[in-house]
Scaffold this active site. Sequence first.
Site, PDB file in Angstrom:
ATOM      1  N   CYS A  59       0.853  -1.187   0.000  1.00  0.00           N
ATOM      2  CA  CYS A  59       0.000   0.000   0.000  1.00  0.00           C
ATOM      3  C   CYS A  59       0.895   1.244   0.000  1.00  0.00           C
ATOM      4  O   CYS A  59       1.809   1.350   0.836  1.00  0.00           O
ATOM      5  CB  CYS A  59      -0.910  -0.002   1.229  1.00  0.00           C
ATOM      6  SG  CYS A  59      -1.897   1.509   1.398  1.00  0.00           S
ATOM      7  N   ASP A  92      -0.477  -5.849   0.227  1.00  0.00           N
ATOM      8  CA  ASP A  92      -1.758  -6.104  -0.431  1.00  0.00           C
ATOM      9  C   ASP A  92      -1.630  -7.390  -1.240  1.00  0.00           C
ATOM     10  O   ASP A  92      -0.549  -7.703  -1.740  1.00  0.00           O
ATOM     11  CB  ASP A  92      -2.147  -4.928  -1.349  1.00  0.00           C
ATOM     12  CG  ASP A  92      -2.718  -3.763  -0.556  1.00  0.00           C
ATOM     13  OD1 ASP A  92      -3.419  -3.993   0.432  1.00  0.00           O
ATOM     14  OD2 ASP A  92      -2.441  -2.610  -0.934  1.00  0.00           O
ATOM     15  N   VAL A 144       1.892 -13.549 -24.909  1.00  0.00           N
ATOM     16  CA  VAL A 144       2.811 -13.341 -23.802  1.00  0.00           C
ATOM     17  C   VAL A 144       3.267 -14.703 -23.279  1.00  0.00           C
ATOM     18  O   VAL A 144       2.461 -15.616 -23.123  1.00  0.00           O
ATOM     19  CB  VAL A 144       2.182 -12.491 -22.684  1.00  0.00           C
ATOM     20  CG1 VAL A 144       0.960 -13.153 -22.086  1.00  0.00           C
ATOM     21  CG2 VAL A 144       3.204 -12.173 -21.598  1.00  0.00           C
ATOM     22  N   GLU A 145       4.560 -14.825 -23.018  1.00  0.00           N
ATOM     23  CA  GLU A 145       5.123 -16.090 -22.532  1.00  0.00           C
ATOM     24  C   GLU A 145       4.838 -16.226 -21.040  1.00  0.00           C
ATOM     25  O   GLU A 145       4.943 -15.264 -20.286  1.00  0.00           O
ATOM     26  CB  GLU A 145       6.623 -16.124 -22.832  1.00  0.00           C
ATOM     27  CG  GLU A 145       7.246 -17.492 -22.687  1.00  0.00           C
ATOM     28  CD  GLU A 145       7.552 -17.805 -21.254  1.00  0.00           C
ATOM     29  OE1 GLU A 145       7.389 -18.973 -20.843  1.00  0.00           O
ATOM     30  OE2 GLU A 145       7.925 -16.869 -20.522  1.00  0.00           O
ATOM     31  N   SER A 146       4.516 -17.456 -20.598  1.00  0.00           N
ATOM     32  CA  SER A 146       3.977 -17.651 -19.246  1.00  0.00           C
ATOM     33  C   SER A 146       5.003 -17.384 -18.135  1.00  0.00           C
ATOM     34  O   SER A 146       4.696 -16.715 -17.149  1.00  0.00           O
ATOM     35  CB  SER A 146       3.416 -19.073 -19.112  1.00  0.00           C
ATOM     36  OG  SER A 146       4.414 -20.041 -19.315  1.00  0.00           O
ATOM     37  N   HIS A 164      -4.620   0.020  -5.990  1.00  0.00           N
ATOM     38  CA  HIS A 164      -5.197  -1.068  -6.780  1.00  0.00           C
ATOM     39  C   HIS A 164      -5.508  -0.628  -8.211  1.00  0.00           C
ATOM     40  O   HIS A 164      -5.158  -1.306  -9.181  1.00  0.00           O
ATOM     41  CB  HIS A 164      -6.506  -1.549  -6.129  1.00  0.00           C
ATOM     42  CG  HIS A 164      -6.371  -2.119  -4.762  1.00  0.00           C
ATOM     43  ND1 HIS A 164      -5.162  -2.290  -4.117  1.00  0.00           N
ATOM     44  CD2 HIS A 164      -7.315  -2.577  -3.890  1.00  0.00           C
ATOM     45  CE1 HIS A 164      -5.372  -2.823  -2.928  1.00  0.00           C
ATOM     46  NE2 HIS A 164      -6.658  -3.001  -2.767  1.00  0.00           N
ATOM     47  N   GLU A 165      -6.182   0.509  -8.337  1.00  0.00           N
ATOM     48  CA  GLU A 165      -6.592   0.964  -9.674  1.00  0.00           C
ATOM     49  C   GLU A 165      -5.369   1.217 -10.550  1.00  0.00           C
ATOM     50  O   GLU A 165      -5.367   0.905 -11.756  1.00  0.00           O
ATOM     51  CB  GLU A 165      -7.415   2.260  -9.562  1.00  0.00           C
ATOM     52  CG  GLU A 165      -8.767   2.105  -8.894  1.00  0.00           C
ATOM     53  CD  GLU A 165      -8.699   2.219  -7.370  1.00  0.00           C
ATOM     54  OE1 GLU A 165      -7.573   2.197  -6.811  1.00  0.00           O
ATOM     55  OE2 GLU A 165      -9.762   2.335  -6.741  1.00  0.00           O
TER      56      GLU A 165
HETATM   57 CA   LIG Z   1       1.773 -19.937 -22.918  1.00  0.00          CA
END
Ligand SMILES: [Ca+2]
Lengths: 143, 143, 143, 143, 143, 143, 143, 143, 143, 143
Positions: free
Chosen positions: E59, E66, E81-83, E100-101
């Site tokens: 925070c 958080d 995107v690669e994991s 958060h936002e």
């Molecule tokens: Ca993947």
Amino acid sequence: MTLHENLKSLGSGTTGYRYARPDATLLEAFPSPFAQPDLNPAGAVGTLHIECPEFTCLCPMTGQPDFARIVIDYQPDTLCVESKSLKLYLGSFRMHGEFHEASVNRICNDLVRLISPLWLTVRGEFTPRGGIPFWPTAEYRRP
Amino acid sequence: MTLHENLKSLGSGTTGYRYARPDATLLEAFPSPFAQPDLNPAGAVGTLHIECPEFTCLCPMTGQPDFARIVIDYQPDTLCVESKSLKLYLGSFRMHGEFHEASVNRICNDLVRLISPLWLTVRGEFTPRGGIPFWPTAEYRRP
Amino acid sequence: MTLHENLKSLGSGTTGYRYARPDATLLEAFPSPFAQPDLNPAGAVGTLHIECPEFTCLCPMTGQPDFARIVIDYQPDTLCVESKSLKLYLGSFRMHGEFHEASVNRICNDLVRLISPLWLTVRGEFTPRGGIPFWPTAEYRRP
Amino acid sequence: MTLHENLKSLGSGTTGYRYARPDATLLEAFPSPFAQPDLNPAGAVGTLHIECPEFTCLCPMTGQPDFARIVIDYQPDTLCVESKSLKLYLGSFRMHGEFHEASVNRICNDLVRLISPLWLTVRGEFTPRGGIPFWPTAEYRRP
Amino acid sequence: MTLHENLKSLGSGTTGYRYARPDATLLEAFPSPFAQPDLNPAGAVGTLHIECPEFTCLCPMTGQPDFARIVIDYQPDTLCVESKSLKLYLGSFRMHGEFHEASVNRICNDLVRLISPLWLTVRGEFTPRGGIPFWPTAEYRRP
Amino acid sequence: MTLHENLKSLGSGTTGYRYARPDATLLEAFPSPFAQPDLNPAGAVGTLHIECPEFTCLCPMTGQPDFARIVIDYQPDTLCVESKSLKLYLGSFRMHGEFHEASVNRICNDLVRLISPLWLTVRGEFTPRGGIPFWPTAEYRRP
Amino acid sequence: MTLHENLKSLGSGTTGYRYARPDATLLEAFPSPFAQPDLNPAGAVGTLHIECPEFTCLCPMTGQPDFARIVIDYQPDTLCVESKSLKLYLGSFRMHGEFHEASVNRICNDLVRLISPLWLTVRGEFTPRGGIPFWPTAEYRRP
Amino acid sequence: MTLHENLKSLGSGTTGYRYARPDATLLEAFPSPFAQPDLNPAGAVGTLHIECPEFTCLCPMTGQPDFARIVIDYQPDTLCVESKSLKLYLGSFRMHGEFHEASVNRICNDLVRLISPLWLTVRGEFTPRGGIPFWPTAEYRRP
Amino acid sequence: MTLHENLKSLGSGTTGYRYARPDATLLEAFPSPFAQPDLNPAGAVGTLHIECPEFTCLCPMTGQPDFARIVIDYQPDTLCVESKSLKLYLGSFRMHGEFHEASVNRICNDLVRLISPLWLTVRGEFTPRGGIPFWPTAEYRRP
Amino acid sequence: MTLHENLKSLGSGTTGYRYARPDATLLEAFPSPFAQPDLNPAGAVGTLHIECPEFTCLCPMTGQPDFARIVIDYQPDTLCVESKSLKLYLGSFRMHGEFHEASVNRICNDLVRLISPLWLTVRGEFTPRGGIPFWPTAEYRRP
Ligand SMILES: [Ca+2]
Ligand SMILES: [Ca+2]
Ligand SMILES: [Ca+2]
Ligand SMILES: [Ca+2]
Ligand SMILES: [Ca+2]
Ligand SMILES: [Ca+2]
Ligand SMILES: [Ca+2]
Ligand SMILES: [Ca+2]
Ligand SMILES: [Ca+2]
Ligand SMILES: [Ca+2]
Ligand SMILES: [Ca+2]
Ligand SMILES: [Ca+2]
Ligand SMILES: [Ca+2]
Ligand SMILES: [Ca+2]
Ligand SMILES: [Ca+2]
Ligand SMILES: [Ca+2]
């Protein structure tokens, strides 16, 4: 005369809610049907499981609201706690500041004083604060 | 004087979060209300169930983050662990590398040292790595 | 200057809880990061889903406590509601008597006045009375 | 004068339960707060979701008890159905024999007559008979 | 040459975790198999649903941890995107303070910049603070 | 002659439902197959678990309907309770006013009188009134 | 020297997966922290709960794939099984044909041989074949 | 004359179960209350949701039993299917061999022929064979 | 001649499982009953929902096992995929290394080639790696 | 010679399903691997948990179908029940009329006769009839 003829809160037209502090005088008892041989010739042992998911009080340090489910189990001797009076009693913690452990201890002791059960437990399932729920339990057994 | 008058972290305006390594000096205790005859004339036995679903530390071999729910149960003698101080203590594992079994063992020993309970257990419900969750438990009973 | 530098309630040392009546002056807003081109060059649309499972007020006819989960969804224009101020605002219904439909309508109108969103909904998931839960919803869309 | 000052059943000391046949005269309405510009300056649209898990009536062919959860959704125009009067109305089916489809149709028509909503649906989630649950739904939309 | 031959993080012996601040340079992409006619002669549309239940940051006002589940959905154009790189990127928020936002908005913009998808959404399901969970969502659609 | 040849209610064309008061004469028993050596040469111990989720009676103070799931467990000696007769018996509480504890005690004693089991328990899981469910249990063991 | 300095599989750059037959040589152990007085001055008892939801092998009669969740619980004496080595060991059943009871028995015996625990159980929660799941359990206790 | 006076199976003393093959002559209809203006002056649209979790037939290739939950939804025109007759009809598949897709198609066509609904769907949620559940759906809409 | 008379794998005594690489020649089709007017005079539209919770393959970069639930939905034109042949086809990925997105794309294209459906979708619900599940979906619609 | 070389039903090309009456001759046993010292040098105790959710028979009074989940637990001595033969045995109740208590007692006795276990229990979780499920259990222990 029925078992419940002296009860004041159940079925009455006006209910006096009190919210300032825990008030054990709101609690009422009635004779256990399990303790009456004509109603219970088999001699069955009676117990009660009660859940109060709408308990709320205040934190004594910060004043913020706390919420809990209060779970009560007991084996009556000659008396049972009446349900609407229990609701009023638990409601009387609404504006009172007290720690989780102390509230659970208080509810246990107030109920033991009222109905002198053979055993009685109170668990407070408080909602998380700081991401962590604290659940105190008080367990009484008649010596 | 209330039960909690010496507590430092709860309700204070500034909180000093520490994240470098497990720091048992963050833990604080307060007198158990169950241990005080005027509050507990029935002599009810008190216990606590605590869940900390937001625990995180690092793997000591790979440095990757680990996550767990830490579940603590204990029966206090004269002291209880204070809730906000427990949150700060568990938060202090954030950048520390340690195996699951060792963290659970450490938390158990730090709490036993703080409050000398009658018994205390710590379970670490770690999230899966390689598809497999490992959940160590440490169980202490006063000899 | 950060987005939040004018906030009063979050992170301050003393919190003044008010419980007598709904108090919209407790609500605070901050600039939406979605509305700032340097933070949101892709022009993503931001929305918020918020759940407040610990709402309580009183029945205006009987004085008994009512409990609800308040669920809020909205799409901000230039302002967002700050989380701790929302907690304080919802807490201010604690000793106030009002029907379910009126409370939900009030929360919706107070939030629309604060942040002028593109749309905003409030649902009150009240716990059962007489065995029946009533769940009112208020839906606002900017004309 | 409050929105509810003409209500008879809510908060009254004596409640006259009727169980012989469905009795639409038990239903009461009150002015919708969503329809009052001073309470709803934003012009939010109000809707209600209501669940009655404790509905019971009799089978008209065999006389055996039937049980259901009755789920009601509606958008009020100027009137809302009052919660305790709805409970009494649904309770009045207790000793009445009627098929599932006919009961759901009757509840829908009785509520439409009472409050003239913009739309209203009633679903009866009856428990299984012969291993098979039948769930009728009636959907009204103002022409 | 396989689709993934240029990837650095997946399957390598040493992984450099970074925890100081969000680091979009950790993200890596690979060619979408859905975009290659020999692999996808039917011309099926590909989409991805990704859940990251182990996200944590700080925070910015109080420094407290958080926690969130980050849920990502997108339709790739020519890149995915690669994991493992996504895991490292999300891990880099660990010691970073942000609302958060703003975090959800940042993740959305960083991914859009990386892979130029047809559409992409990010939802942050943050755990409750003060009893209330805030769940921001960012929704991008290619103009 | 089959085990059930004297049963009246099961499979008969006309069923006389009675709803005025609890009527133990509706209960019927049949010989337990566990008690017959040709059917049970291994001498296995038989027990029964029975759930009746559709129990309803009236509150003796207010006349309002009460609802419960009745859960029965027992170990037969030479007799078992027949299922359809149990349904009719539990249905006979429909228009009867009685407290939760007394109903559970009555069901236990009526079944013990019918089949003289080795042990038998009855739990009444009543739905909440005033937000609080009361669940009485009666436990019989043959002396 | 850390507790784990001799481990081969965890954190190494290359992992040699073997799939032809169950290979107990893949299993590795490390010293239990619970067994070291400086780490565990309170003498807490340590136990482990492990779930492997991704176990697969072949049916020895038909060659079809079988799937199971393998659940392991044990109390270490001086050694613990290392988590990544356990994953590799369980993966080595992939192309092996063996009945459910035999696999569970084999895993139990291989682990007992590795770490000489005080007790250890293995349960195989196999998915249904022919609509019926078979779940064997093997329970070891040191004599 | 009531809506149901011509029904044969409901409430009759003797029920002739048939198990050899699907028998559409077992199905019976009754007039829809939604189609009668005196019962439905509001003109509400009626629909039905029906679940039959106890459907069983045989595999036409191997003779092994198959099990399914059959889910039916429809909007009646002037006729509804009677519940007990539907139970008998679905029971008549018991010793019949037929593929999942064909059974679902047959049930849909038999019901359309009986009641000429505005629309009707049948979904067969068959339990897994070889670890894989197949769920066919048939959707009819009146042209 | 039945609909299925040319099927090879279902009900045959010997099944040849293949595990080396994805093998689309294992797939078999049969005529859709929905496409035959004598079986479907109402012209109901048929669709299929299929779940395969026991899919496993290997990671092409590390060789470690991957697990997924494969969910398939389609609307047949004149052909349906046979269930046992689908099981064998999905089993043939067992020792094959391939990324999640590519496997889902492959299954979708192989099924489209086999049965030329009106539309077909394949979702792969892969279990988490690094704490994150990736779920690719491929959606085909006949142009 | 493998443990299973004498089994007839598993893996055979033709399966003869019998549905007329319970047929204990369908049951087959094989040697328990737990009872063989070379396979189980640690002397682990083996047990089995088996669930058969697809059991169906007929009511002996009315002829209507009954459905149950049959749950079996046992500790083998030298023999285990083979899984496919158990499926065929339970399937043979399909057209047989028998009360719940008698079926459970029969299954228990047939299995005890087959494999002479140390202990064995059978529970029949029958679906509700008249809104009430009856679940008999038979428990055998070797004297
Ligand atoms: Ca993947
Ligand atoms: Ca509970
Ligand atoms: Ca009571
Ligand atoms: Ca828990
Ligand atoms: Ca505390
Ligand atoms: Ca929610
Ligand atoms: Ca609901
Ligand atoms: Ca209301
Ligand atoms: Ca999810
Ligand atoms: Ca029975
Ligand atoms: Ca588990
Ligand atoms: Ca470990
Ligand atoms: Ca009906
Ligand atoms: Ca099929
Ligand atoms: Ca189970
Ligand atoms: Ca077996």
